[in-house]
Design a protein around this motif. Sequence first.
Motif, PDB file in Angstrom:
ATOM      1  N   ALA A 136      19.632   1.408 -20.126  1.00 26.76           N
ATOM      2  CA  ALA A 136      18.215   1.705 -19.905  1.00 26.76           C
ATOM      3  C   ALA A 136      17.830   1.408 -18.460  1.00 26.76           C
ATOM      4  O   ALA A 136      17.104   2.184 -17.822  1.00 26.76           O
ATOM      5  CB  ALA A 136      17.351   0.894 -20.871  1.00 26.76           C
ATOM      6  N   GLY A 137      18.309   0.279 -17.929  1.00 26.87           N
ATOM      7  CA  GLY A 137      18.033  -0.048 -16.536  1.00 26.87           C
ATOM      8  C   GLY A 137      18.638   0.962 -15.584  1.00 26.87           C
ATOM      9  O   GLY A 137      18.018   1.346 -14.584  1.00 26.87           O
ATOM     10  N   LEU A 138      19.866   1.415 -15.874  1.00 38.82           N
ATOM     11  CA  LEU A 138      20.527   2.400 -15.017  1.00 38.82           C
ATOM     12  C   LEU A 138      19.730   3.700 -14.947  1.00 38.82           C
ATOM     13  O   LEU A 138      19.470   4.236 -13.851  1.00 38.82           O
ATOM     14  CB  LEU A 138      21.940   2.672 -15.542  1.00 38.82           C
ATOM     15  N   PHE A 139      19.312   4.203 -16.096  1.00 40.72           N
ATOM     16  CA  PHE A 139      18.565   5.465 -16.095  1.00 40.72           C
ATOM     17  C   PHE A 139      17.148   5.264 -15.566  1.00 40.72           C
ATOM     18  O   PHE A 139      16.552   6.205 -15.030  1.00 40.72           O
ATOM     19  CB  PHE A 139      18.554   6.076 -17.491  1.00 40.72           C
ATOM     20  N   GLY A 140      16.609   4.054 -15.696  1.00 44.01           N
ATOM     21  CA  GLY A 140      15.333   3.768 -15.066  1.00 44.01           C
ATOM     22  C   GLY A 140      15.441   3.817 -13.553  1.00 44.01           C
ATOM     23  O   GLY A 140      14.544   4.323 -12.866  1.00 44.01           O
ATOM     24  N   VAL A 141      16.542   3.301 -13.008  1.00 43.29           N
ATOM     25  CA  VAL A 141      16.784   3.369 -11.565  1.00 43.29           C
ATOM     26  C   VAL A 141      16.913   4.823 -11.116  1.00 43.29           C
ATOM     27  O   VAL A 141      16.324   5.236 -10.107  1.00 43.29           O
ATOM     28  CB  VAL A 141      18.046   2.563 -11.201  1.00 43.29           C
ATOM     29  N   LEU A 142      17.677   5.610 -11.863  1.00 47.55           N
ATOM     30  CA  LEU A 142      17.832   7.028 -11.514  1.00 47.55           C
ATOM     31  C   LEU A 142      16.487   7.756 -11.577  1.00 47.55           C
ATOM     32  O   LEU A 142      16.203   8.628 -10.742  1.00 47.55           O
ATOM     33  CB  LEU A 142      18.836   7.687 -12.465  1.00 47.55           C
ATOM     34  N   SER A 143      15.652   7.399 -12.558  1.00 47.82           N
ATOM     35  CA  SER A 143      14.340   8.028 -12.677  1.00 47.82           C
ATOM     36  C   SER A 143      13.471   7.705 -11.470  1.00 47.82           C
ATOM     37  O   SER A 143      12.815   8.592 -10.900  1.00 47.82           O
ATOM     38  CB  SER A 143      13.653   7.557 -13.960  1.00 47.82           C
ATOM     39  N   GLY A 144      13.443   6.443 -11.065  1.00 49.45           N
ATOM     40  CA  GLY A 144      12.636   6.056  -9.910  1.00 49.45           C
ATOM     41  C   GLY A 144      13.110   6.717  -8.633  1.00 49.45           C
ATOM     42  O   GLY A 144      12.297   7.172  -7.815  1.00 49.45           O
ATOM     43  N   MET A 145      14.421   6.803  -8.450  1.00 47.77           N
ATOM     44  CA  MET A 145      14.953   7.457  -7.254  1.00 47.77           C
ATOM     45  C   MET A 145      14.628   8.948  -7.253  1.00 47.77           C
ATOM     46  O   MET A 145      14.249   9.519  -6.218  1.00 47.77           O
ATOM     47  CB  MET A 145      16.463   7.228  -7.176  1.00 47.77           C
ATOM     48  N   ALA A 146      14.776   9.599  -8.417  1.00 46.97           N
ATOM     49  CA  ALA A 146      14.457  11.027  -8.499  1.00 46.97           C
ATOM     50  C   ALA A 146      12.981  11.278  -8.222  1.00 46.97           C
ATOM     51  O   ALA A 146      12.618  12.260  -7.552  1.00 46.97           O
ATOM     52  CB  ALA A 146      14.838  11.558  -9.879  1.00 46.97           C
ATOM     53  N   LEU A 147      12.130  10.392  -8.715  1.00 41.19           N
ATOM     54  CA  LEU A 147      10.690  10.551  -8.505  1.00 41.19           C
ATOM     55  C   LEU A 147      10.343  10.475  -7.018  1.00 41.19           C
ATOM     56  O   LEU A 147       9.535  11.274  -6.517  1.00 41.19           O
ATOM     57  CB  LEU A 147       9.938   9.479  -9.295  1.00 41.19           C
ATOM     58  N   ILE A 148      10.949   9.541  -6.304  1.00 45.06           N
ATOM     59  CA  ILE A 148      10.671   9.406  -4.875  1.00 45.06           C
ATOM     60  C   ILE A 148      11.290  10.565  -4.102  1.00 45.06           C
ATOM     61  O   ILE A 148      10.735  11.015  -3.097  1.00 45.06           O
ATOM     62  CB  ILE A 148      11.204   8.060  -4.344  1.00 45.06           C
ATOM     63  N   GLY A 149      12.418  11.075  -4.587  1.00 44.14           N
ATOM     64  CA  GLY A 149      12.999  12.246  -3.944  1.00 44.14           C
ATOM     65  C   GLY A 149      12.112  13.470  -4.041  1.00 44.14           C
ATOM     66  O   GLY A 149      12.192  14.370  -3.192  1.00 44.14           O
ATOM     67  N   ILE A 150      11.228  13.506  -5.037  1.00 46.36           N
ATOM     68  CA  ILE A 150      10.308  14.629  -5.207  1.00 46.36           C
ATOM     69  C   ILE A 150       9.002  14.393  -4.464  1.00 46.36           C
ATOM     70  O   ILE A 150       8.489  15.268  -3.768  1.00 46.36           O
ATOM     71  CB  ILE A 150      10.038  14.868  -6.702  1.00 46.36           C
ATOM     72  N   THR A 151       8.462  13.172  -4.602  1.00 47.44           N
ATOM     73  CA  THR A 151       7.168  12.872  -3.987  1.00 47.44           C
ATOM     74  C   THR A 151       7.294  12.505  -2.510  1.00 47.44           C
ATOM     75  O   THR A 151       6.279  12.500  -1.807  1.00 47.44           O
ATOM     76  CB  THR A 151       6.477  11.720  -4.727  1.00 47.44           C
ATOM     77  N   THR A 152       8.480  12.163  -2.046  1.00 50.05           N
ATOM     78  CA  THR A 152       8.826  11.805  -0.654  1.00 50.05           C
ATOM     79  C   THR A 152       8.309  10.431  -0.226  1.00 50.05           C
ATOM     80  O   THR A 152       8.789   9.883   0.774  1.00 50.05           O
ATOM     81  CB  THR A 152       8.328  12.855   0.368  1.00 50.05           C
ATOM     82  N   SER A 153       7.328   9.862  -0.909  1.00 59.54           N
ATOM     83  CA  SER A 153       6.830   8.529  -0.579  1.00 59.54           C
ATOM     84  C   SER A 153       6.549   7.782  -1.874  1.00 59.54           C
ATOM     85  O   SER A 153       6.656   8.358  -2.964  1.00 59.54           O
ATOM     86  CB  SER A 153       5.571   8.604   0.294  1.00 59.54           C
ATOM     87  N   LYS A 194       0.843  -1.182   0.000  1.00 55.04           N
ATOM     88  CA  LYS A 194       0.000   0.000   0.000  1.00 55.04           C
ATOM     89  C   LYS A 194       0.887   1.244   0.000  1.00 55.04           C
ATOM     90  O   LYS A 194       2.060   1.180   0.410  1.00 55.04           O
ATOM     91  CB  LYS A 194      -0.921   0.014   1.217  1.00 55.04           C
ATOM     92  N   PRO A 195       0.369   2.368  -0.500  1.00 54.36           N
ATOM     93  CA  PRO A 195       1.197   3.579  -0.572  1.00 54.36           C
ATOM     94  C   PRO A 195       1.802   3.928   0.783  1.00 54.36           C
ATOM     95  O   PRO A 195       1.160   3.813   1.825  1.00 54.36           O
ATOM     96  CB  PRO A 195       0.208   4.652  -1.034  1.00 54.36           C
ATOM     97  N   GLY A 196       3.053   4.354   0.726  1.00 47.52           N
ATOM     98  CA  GLY A 196       3.733   4.710   1.971  1.00 47.52           C
ATOM     99  C   GLY A 196       5.230   4.740   1.770  1.00 47.52           C
ATOM    100  O   GLY A 196       5.727   4.997   0.676  1.00 47.52           O
ATOM    101  N   GLY A 197       5.951   4.436   2.844  1.00 48.00           N
ATOM    102  CA  GLY A 197       7.399   4.517   2.801  1.00 48.00           C
ATOM    103  C   GLY A 197       7.862   5.957   2.873  1.00 48.00           C
ATOM    104  O   GLY A 197       7.055   6.897   2.924  1.00 48.00           O
TER     105      GLY A 197
END
Length: 330
Positions: A231-248, A156-159
């Motif tokens: 592609a996997g490397l930049f996908g990882v960076l994208s996911g990390m950046a997204l969480i750094g913005i949304t915080t969860s 469920k959403p969180g973290g």
Amino acid sequence: MRPEMTAASLDTTAKTSAERGALARARLLRGLLPALSLALVLLAIAWLNPRAISYFGFSLMLNLAIPIALATIAQMFVIAGNELDLSIGTFVGFVGCVTATWLKDAPLVGVVILLGSIGVYALLGALIHLRNLPSIVVTLGMSFVWQGLAILVLPKPGGKAPDWLLAFMAFKPPFVPFPIIAALLIGLIVHFGLMRTSYGVILRGSGGNPAALGRAGWSLLKTKIVLFALAGLFGVLSGMALIGITTSADANIGNGYTLLAIAGVILGGGEFVGGRVSPIGAVIGALTLALAASPLLTFMHIPPDWQVAANGAILIIVLAARVLISRRER
């Protein structure tokens, strides 16, 4: 030499020069089309809401531009090899769930999981090449795998994002907003690596002319693995950046990034065949989509239900213009 022969030669030379000039102008216009699209979107925003053209306005409007640009670059590497990745969105969501849980609570385990996910991407490239499988089918199947893993990691959403990631994504440099600086760095770094290095030529050649590349002694398997690993490397960076913005995080947080990434590559001058891509154009395409996805259409008072259709219309218009330019080029 007879006068009539000299006149004919001059006419032929003049015609050839005119054709070369027209071809050069068509190619220049084709290359500038992504920047022109971005400029038109910015002009429309400035006309509708002049206050948005400011440091705070750009920071707010381009809030999600960094993860979109990184996901677009990830898709660009796959398209450069004449393939297509339909799992990048769910992969970004999976990375986001890992970032908000394991990477915060057990950093070493989180790093191992993220590195392993890049390795899985590389194996996908090897599988597609060795078994001659359609990348669309393989990556579509993997999209369900990444989605399921994301739900297992975070039902469920969180973290919560790690503190260092929050601090990095909240960085506010003077004069120029951080999303613009990050987009420039991403575009320039990838452009240099893919367009200005000898191995970058080989990677693009695997999509442009794989038969010639194989005859030259280069391993097509290795190039496919490298492209999918990037592609996997930049996908990882994208996911990390997204969480750094949304915080969860949320297991579905990146689902829309698949189509956004494809649209960004195509909007930036890329093509599905021939290994024809542009890193800087892809980043510009991502910025255009980030600005058109919400700010521009909101200022135009377009209902949210129609905003997706409006984005599609913008993409169709740009592609139609590019087709006309390509016909002139041919």
